[in-house]
Design a protein around this motif. Structure first.
Motif, PDB file in Angstrom:
ATOM      1  N   ARG A   1      -0.311  -8.313 -14.481  1.00 59.39           N
ATOM      2  CA  ARG A   1       1.067  -8.286 -14.973  1.00 59.39           C
ATOM      3  C   ARG A   1       1.768  -7.017 -14.515  1.00 59.39           C
ATOM      4  N   GLY A   2       3.087  -7.014 -14.593  1.00 59.93           N
ATOM      5  CA  GLY A   2       3.852  -5.868 -14.138  1.00 59.93           C
ATOM      6  C   GLY A   2       3.978  -5.880 -12.629  1.00 59.93           C
ATOM      7  N   THR A   3       4.399  -4.759 -12.077  1.00 58.29           N
ATOM      8  CA  THR A   3       4.642  -4.648 -10.633  1.00 58.29           C
ATOM      9  C   THR A   3       3.681  -3.635 -10.013  1.00 58.29           C
ATOM     10  N   PRO A   4       2.676  -4.105  -9.268  1.00 58.47           N
ATOM     11  CA  PRO A   4       1.768  -3.152  -8.612  1.00 58.47           C
ATOM     12  C   PRO A   4       2.535  -2.269  -7.625  1.00 58.47           C
ATOM     13  N   PRO A   5       2.276  -0.964  -7.610  1.00 58.32           N
ATOM     14  CA  PRO A   5       2.989  -0.068  -6.700  1.00 58.32           C
ATOM     15  C   PRO A   5       2.531  -0.255  -5.253  1.00 58.32           C
ATOM     16  N   THR A   6       3.442   0.032  -4.340  1.00 56.83           N
ATOM     17  CA  THR A   6       3.125  -0.033  -2.910  1.00 56.83           C
ATOM     18  C   THR A   6       3.332   1.308  -2.204  1.00 56.83           C
ATOM     19  N   ASP A   7       3.990   2.246  -2.859  1.00 58.14           N
ATOM     20  CA  ASP A   7       4.217   3.569  -2.283  1.00 58.14           C
ATOM     21  C   ASP A   7       3.138   4.544  -2.748  1.00 58.14           C
ATOM     22  N   ASP A   8       3.157   5.756  -2.170  1.00 59.04           N
ATOM     23  CA  ASP A   8       2.216   6.790  -2.595  1.00 59.04           C
ATOM     24  C   ASP A   8       2.386   7.076  -4.084  1.00 59.04           C
TER      25      ASP A   8
ATOM     26  N   GLN B   1      -2.367   4.371  -2.903  1.00 60.32           N
ATOM     27  CA  GLN B   1      -2.383   4.299  -4.363  1.00 60.32           C
ATOM     28  C   GLN B   1      -3.736   4.842  -4.839  1.00 60.32           C
ATOM     29  N   LEU B   2      -3.728   6.070  -5.335  1.00 60.96           N
ATOM     30  CA  LEU B   2      -4.957   6.741  -5.748  1.00 60.96           C
ATOM     31  C   LEU B   2      -5.200   6.466  -7.227  1.00 60.96           C
ATOM     32  N   ILE B   3      -6.345   5.885  -7.539  1.00 59.17           N
ATOM     33  CA  ILE B   3      -6.657   5.423  -8.895  1.00 59.17           C
ATOM     34  C   ILE B   3      -7.549   6.440  -9.590  1.00 59.17           C
ATOM     35  N   ILE B   4      -7.142   6.822 -10.802  1.00 57.54           N
ATOM     36  CA  ILE B   4      -7.907   7.786 -11.590  1.00 57.54           C
ATOM     37  C   ILE B   4      -8.033   7.238 -13.007  1.00 57.54           C
ATOM     38  N   TYR B   5      -9.166   7.548 -13.641  1.00 51.94           N
ATOM     39  CA  TYR B   5      -9.390   7.133 -15.022  1.00 51.94           C
ATOM     40  C   TYR B   5      -9.338   8.375 -15.910  1.00 51.94           C
TER      41      TYR B   5
ATOM     42  N   ASP C   1      -8.728  -3.315   5.179  1.00 48.96           N
ATOM     43  CA  ASP C   1      -8.808  -4.765   5.394  1.00 48.96           C
ATOM     44  C   ASP C   1     -10.168  -5.303   4.942  1.00 48.96           C
ATOM     45  N   VAL C   2     -11.227  -4.583   5.298  1.00 49.06           N
ATOM     46  CA  VAL C   2     -12.570  -5.001   4.877  1.00 49.06           C
ATOM     47  C   VAL C   2     -12.688  -4.929   3.353  1.00 49.06           C
ATOM     48  N   ALA C   3     -12.163  -3.849   2.765  1.00 48.02           N
ATOM     49  CA  ALA C   3     -12.213  -3.702   1.308  1.00 48.02           C
ATOM     50  C   ALA C   3     -11.477  -4.836   0.607  1.00 48.02           C
ATOM     51  N   SER C   4     -10.322  -5.232   1.158  1.00 49.91           N
ATOM     52  CA  SER C   4      -9.560  -6.341   0.564  1.00 49.91           C
ATOM     53  C   SER C   4     -10.373  -7.624   0.580  1.00 49.91           C
ATOM     54  N   SER C   5     -11.043  -7.880   1.695  1.00 51.64           N
ATOM     55  CA  SER C   5     -11.872  -9.084   1.796  1.00 51.64           C
ATOM     56  C   SER C   5     -13.043  -9.029   0.817  1.00 51.64           C
ATOM     57  N   TRP C   6     -13.693  -7.870   0.746  1.00 54.75           N
ATOM     58  CA  TRP C   6     -14.853  -7.723  -0.139  1.00 54.75           C
ATOM     59  C   TRP C   6     -14.460  -7.874  -1.605  1.00 54.75           C
TER      60      TRP C   6
ATOM     61  N   HIS D   1      -7.573  -4.675  -5.990  1.00 59.97           N
ATOM     62  CA  HIS D   1      -7.119  -5.852  -5.241  1.00 59.97           C
ATOM     63  C   HIS D   1      -5.606  -6.016  -5.301  1.00 59.97           C
ATOM     64  N   ALA D   2      -4.970  -5.442  -6.322  1.00 53.37           N
ATOM     65  CA  ALA D   2      -3.536  -5.638  -6.533  1.00 53.37           C
ATOM     66  C   ALA D   2      -2.667  -4.717  -5.692  1.00 53.37           C
ATOM     67  N   VAL D   3      -3.258  -3.644  -5.124  1.00 51.64           N
ATOM     68  CA  VAL D   3      -2.468  -2.670  -4.370  1.00 51.64           C
ATOM     69  C   VAL D   3      -2.931  -2.643  -2.910  1.00 51.64           C
ATOM     70  N   PRO D   4      -2.033  -2.285  -1.990  1.00 50.09           N
ATOM     71  CA  PRO D   4      -2.357  -2.427  -0.560  1.00 50.09           C
ATOM     72  C   PRO D   4      -3.230  -1.335   0.036  1.00 50.09           C
ATOM     73  N   ARG D   5      -3.148  -0.088  -0.486  1.00 49.59           N
ATOM     74  CA  ARG D   5      -3.910   1.020   0.110  1.00 49.59           C
ATOM     75  C   ARG D   5      -4.645   1.764  -0.985  1.00 49.59           C
ATOM     76  N   ARG D   6      -5.582   1.078  -1.580  1.00 47.29           N
ATOM     77  CA  ARG D   6      -6.268   1.647  -2.729  1.00 47.29           C
ATOM     78  C   ARG D   6      -7.288   2.707  -2.328  1.00 47.29           C
ATOM     79  N   ALA D   7      -7.446   3.663  -3.248  1.00 45.44           N
ATOM     80  CA  ALA D   7      -8.517   4.652  -3.149  1.00 45.44           C
ATOM     81  C   ALA D   7      -8.762   5.166  -4.560  1.00 45.44           C
ATOM     82  N   PHE D   8      -9.936   5.705  -4.783  1.00 45.54           N
ATOM     83  CA  PHE D   8     -10.302   6.164  -6.113  1.00 45.54           C
ATOM     84  C   PHE D   8     -10.703   7.628  -6.081  1.00 45.54           C
TER      85      PHE D   8
END
Length: 260
Positions: free
Chosen positions: A77-84, A160-164, A53-58, A102-109
């Protein structure tokens, strides 16, 4: 979600726009301290959910301030995922980090371990479930990360785990070899891989100075088919991300001199 053409890349920046860049960074530094300190209570009370919640606000505040100071926005654009899942994204600048998160509900990197040591931001990164990587360990590091991912899926869900996959930011038109980490994670976890294309580097440079006004784009693409053989997966993922990123950049009027 819209399919509008992104804003064309504007011309050279004037001195005032560089001053606006400086005001932006000063503004968000103060906001980070304030939001971070007030958010501690929420994290103590609600754990990871409170940290999200804090991350979303920030993140939302950072994007709003970018629009206020520099006139830059980012369309999703497209459909941001909401599942694992694992989000595999092109990485050009800080703007695509903010917008994807910001586009996904439970982000982590999956991020460099040095970033986790940054005051305030590093603590929140740990609390939302970001996973540090020790690049000196190579493939052993990715195997360890895959084990952590499986434990989190079994406990309270991964998010939603984000990797580059390139492992670093690239200039518009630049390509670097995709690393095998995302494939190692795919094989070890069976989670869907969601590619993301971007053209954000046309408006927000890698180093963060000389930000241009306009509307950048990130695009969530369909999940990679689960039956792609291992010897084809990485090249297929790279083609999907790079081809669509090139399309978004061309839409904004970018001519890739590196490909000429």
């Amino acid at each position: 979600m819209s399919g509008r053409a992104s804003s064309p890349v504007p011309g050279p920046l004037g001195p005032w726009q560089y001053i606006q860049n400086g005001l932006y960074y000063f503004h968000v530094a103060i906001a980070t301290i304030i939001i971070g300190l007030f958010g501690i209570v929420l994290v103590i009370a609600k754990g990871r959910r409170g940290a999200n919640d804090v991350a979303s606000s920030w993140i939302g505040y950072m994007l709003w301030a970018a629009r206020l100071h520099m006139g830059v926005t980012c369309e999703v654009r497209g459909t941001p995922p909401t599942d694992d899942c694992i989000i595999a994204a092109k990485h050009q600048c800080f703007l695509d980090i903010l917008t994807i998160a910001h586009a996904v509900p439970r982000r982590a990197f999956i991020m460099k371990r040095e970033v986790m040591r940054v005051p305030i931001m590093g603590w929140y990164a740990y609390k939302v479930g970001c996973i540090p990587i020790d690049r000196t360990r190579g493939r052993d590091a990715m195997k360890s990360i895959a084990s952590q991912i499986n434990r989190r899926v079994a406990d309270d869900g991964l998010g939603q785990l984000i990797i580059y996959p390139e492992g670093t930011r690239t200039k518009p038109g630049e390509r670097k070899s995709y690393k095998h980490g995302v494939q190692t994670i795919r094989n070890a976890t069976g989670l869907p891989i969601i590619p993301v294309a971007v053209n954000t580097g046309l408006f927000w440079p890698r180093k963060g100075w000389g930000i241009r006004p306009g509307r950048a784009v990130i695009e969530f693409l369909p999940a990679m088919p689960s039956d792609i053989p291992n010897d084809q997966f990485l090249s297929r993922l790279e083609d999907e991300i790079e081809t669509n990123s090139d399309r978004l950049m061309a839409e904004a009027g970018f001519r890739n001199e590196m490909a000429v």
